[in-house]
Scaffold this motif. Structure first.
Motif, PDB file in Angstrom:
ATOM      1  N   PHE A  82       0.979  -1.091  -0.126  1.00  0.00           N
ATOM      2  CA  PHE A  82      -0.014  -0.282  -0.147  1.00  0.00           C
ATOM      3  C   PHE A  82       0.716   1.348   0.089  1.00  0.00           C
ATOM      4  CE2 PHE A  82      -1.483   3.285   3.080  1.00  0.00           C
ATOM      5  CZ  PHE A  82      -2.420   4.185   2.221  1.00  0.00           C
ATOM      6  N   ILE A  83       1.873   1.494   0.851  1.00  0.00           N
ATOM      7  CA  ILE A  83       2.698   2.504   0.939  1.00  0.00           C
ATOM      8  C   ILE A  83       3.729   2.574  -0.318  1.00  0.00           C
ATOM      9  CG2 ILE A  83       4.713   1.522   2.209  1.00  0.00           C
ATOM     10  CD1 ILE A  83       3.174   4.864   2.670  1.00  0.00           C
ATOM     11  N   LEU A  84       3.829   1.507  -0.928  1.00  0.00           N
ATOM     12  CA  LEU A  84       4.754   1.650  -2.167  1.00  0.00           C
ATOM     13  C   LEU A  84       3.701   2.168  -3.335  1.00  0.00           C
ATOM     14  CD1 LEU A  84       6.475  -1.772  -2.233  1.00  0.00           C
ATOM     15  CD2 LEU A  84       7.497   0.619  -2.024  1.00  0.00           C
ATOM     16  N   PHE A  85       2.600   1.943  -3.433  1.00  0.00           N
ATOM     17  CA  PHE A  85       1.507   2.598  -4.301  1.00  0.00           C
ATOM     18  C   PHE A  85       1.309   3.972  -4.019  1.00  0.00           C
ATOM     19  CE2 PHE A  85       0.451  -1.955  -5.836  1.00  0.00           C
ATOM     20  CZ  PHE A  85       0.759  -1.511  -7.302  1.00  0.00           C
ATOM     21  N   PRO A 144       7.125   3.024   7.641  1.00  0.00           N
ATOM     22  CA  PRO A 144       7.333   4.432   7.960  1.00  0.00           C
ATOM     23  C   PRO A 144       8.615   4.963   7.165  1.00  0.00           C
ATOM     24  CG  PRO A 144       7.816   3.027   9.794  1.00  0.00           C
ATOM     25  CD  PRO A 144       6.962   2.102   8.836  1.00  0.00           C
ATOM     26  N   LEU A 145       9.526   3.916   6.914  1.00  0.00           N
ATOM     27  CA  LEU A 145      10.676   4.094   6.355  1.00  0.00           C
ATOM     28  C   LEU A 145      10.561   4.724   4.891  1.00  0.00           C
ATOM     29  CD1 LEU A 145      13.881   4.082   6.033  1.00  0.00           C
ATOM     30  CD2 LEU A 145      13.710   1.932   5.278  1.00  0.00           C
ATOM     31  N   ILE A 146       9.684   3.879   4.401  1.00  0.00           N
ATOM     32  CA  ILE A 146       9.120   4.371   2.750  1.00  0.00           C
ATOM     33  C   ILE A 146       8.557   5.542   2.843  1.00  0.00           C
ATOM     34  CG2 ILE A 146       7.797   3.640   0.728  1.00  0.00           C
ATOM     35  CD1 ILE A 146       8.508   0.680   1.614  1.00  0.00           C
ATOM     36  N   ALA A 147       7.535   5.843   3.929  1.00  0.00           N
ATOM     37  CA  ALA A 147       6.833   6.888   4.011  1.00  0.00           C
ATOM     38  C   ALA A 147       7.790   8.242   4.152  1.00  0.00           C
ATOM     39  CB  ALA A 147       5.543   6.993   5.175  1.00  0.00           C
ATOM     40  N   LEU A 148       8.743   8.019   5.095  1.00  0.00           N
ATOM     41  CA  LEU A 148       9.736   9.147   5.548  1.00  0.00           C
ATOM     42  C   LEU A 148      10.512   9.557   4.125  1.00  0.00           C
ATOM     43  CD1 LEU A 148      10.978  10.632   7.800  1.00  0.00           C
ATOM     44  CD2 LEU A 148      12.552   8.831   7.977  1.00  0.00           C
TER      45      LEU A 148
END
Length: 403
Positions: A82-85, A144-148
């Motif tokens: 989800f966070i990747l998309f 959170p790492l990808i979101a950051l």
């Protein structure tokens, strides 16, 4: 036990309800579909918790144990996807490799889970359960790492705020969930960490409502708004991708179906770089509208000369989040009508076809029956020596090129 079952039931219903809302009311995008899958995995996790706290027979308890740990691991995988998309990082090779590694790890643990129910038997201090908790916690921190990273690279204020919400809520939820599982286990209770993501969902819902999370640019422009417009309309996001278009736009470029969700602007607008420079200049000058005469790339490599009126869309923080392009074919319609000696009604039909209207829309606009529109359309085509709308557009393109 019953209290745990009630809490898990509320969580399960919440996840299902939120997933349905996103699918029904959200824009049809890969991000929202992945979020709905995430909700489904959370519901599966919670359902397993409900069952293991209600059933008394060993056979069914063992089944719900397996279901519980399946949902707990698939939830993390779905969250990462989800966070990747959401951050549009799904094509980055490193992230793809990490997803494959996590899938392999989950495959190993789920083989042990469904084959021998090892995760449940090891709860709360066995090596399989402890390693499952630690690895799941580490993997969940990828969210959170990808979101950051996304928040640091984006130029939009609202996306920076969204990334912070996801980072804080995910880290906090992971820590709380792991601690609750270990504490409940050492007190002789079943794990109930499946309820903790409800808090994470609250944070995500706040981001959806307050900051337009998952509402891809142009934000707040409903698809239904452009669906019935007479002019060809293209919706372009802040990354210069066409995210949507209406039927008139598809007719103009000869596309029978809608464009894919992230069609690069340069694949349709041949002067996209010049348009982008103009947008940058307009932003600096504080203006929001301009016109551009250029070409669209149609099917079979053909080009359509158009005059496009662009409107910049900004969010509450003044960031450009999208661009609406209203296109009309560029040619002298009156000269065309005179050249082919079209009747008044044939000219009316021609005008509506050029504007991208369907025969039903034309009938409603002219207050005549659909059968009458079909008759006049056939008459127009016979006069021009053609047999279809696509041939008419090709003919008009030829007129434009002669000019």
């Amino acid at each position: 036990m019953m209290l745990y079952a009630i809490i898990a039931s509320v969580a399960c219903v919440t996840y299902i309800y939120l997933g349905i809302l996103i699918l029904v009311f959200g824009k049809d995008s890969s991000t929202q579909k992945s979020f709905a899958v995430l909700c489904a995995m959370l519901a599966l996790w919670s359902f397993g918790c409900v069952g293991r706290n209600i059933v008394q027979t060993e056979q069914w308890a063992s089944f719900f144990d397996r279901l519980y740990y399946t949902g707990s691991e698939l939830f993390i995988l779905a969250g990462i996807i989800f966070i990747l998309f959401l951050s549009e990082r799904q094509r980055v090779p490193l992230y793809r490799m990490l997803v494959l590694v996590i899938m392999l790890r989950i495959g190993i643990y789920q083989t042990a889970n469904w084959g021998w129910n090892i995760l449940a038997r090891d709860f709360p201090s066995g090596p399989w359960f402890v390693s499952h908790q630690l690895l799941s916690a580490i993997e969940s921190l990828l969210i959170p790492l990808i979101a950051l990273v996304w928040g640091r690279k984006t130029t939009l204020h609202r996306e920076r705020i969204q990334s912070r919400i996801i980072v804080i809520s995910t880290i906090g939820g992971t820590i709380i969930g792991v601690l609750i599982d270990f504490l409940s286990g050492f007190k002789g209770h079943n794990p109930i960490s499946c309820t903790i993501p409800v808090l994470w969902m609250v944070a995500v819902c706040y981001a959806i409502i307050r900051y337009g999370l998952m509402q891809f640019a142009p934000a707040y422009v409903n698809r239904e708004l452009i669906k019935h417009m007479e002019k060809a309309v293209f919706m372009i996001d802040s990354a210069w991708n066409i995210t949507d278009c209406n039927a008139a736009a598809r007719s103009l470029i000869g596309q029978p179906e809608n464009l894919r969700h992230t069609t690069p602007m340069e694949e349709v607008f041949l002067e996209s770089k010049a348009i982008q420079r103009k947008v940058t200049a307009l932003l600096a000058a504080g203006e929001h509208n301009f016109s551009h005469t250029g070409f669209l790339l149609a099917s079979e490599g053909k080009t359509v000369p158009v005059v496009t009126s662009f409107s910049l869309i900004s969010d509450s923080w003044g960031d450009r989040i999208g661009l609406l392009g209203f296109c009309l074919p560029k040619f002298d319609l009156n000269a065309f009508i005179s050249r082919y000696h079209l009747s008044e009604r044939q000219a009316d039909i021609l005008q509506h076809i050029v504007n991208g209207r369907t025969q039903l829309q034309t009938a409603e606009a002219l207050f005549i029956s659909l059968a009458t529109v079909k008759t006049h359309t056939t008459s127009l085509y016979n006069r021009l020596g053609i047999s279809s709308r696509s041939e008419l557009y090709a003919m008009l393109r030829g007129e434009s090129q002669e000019e």
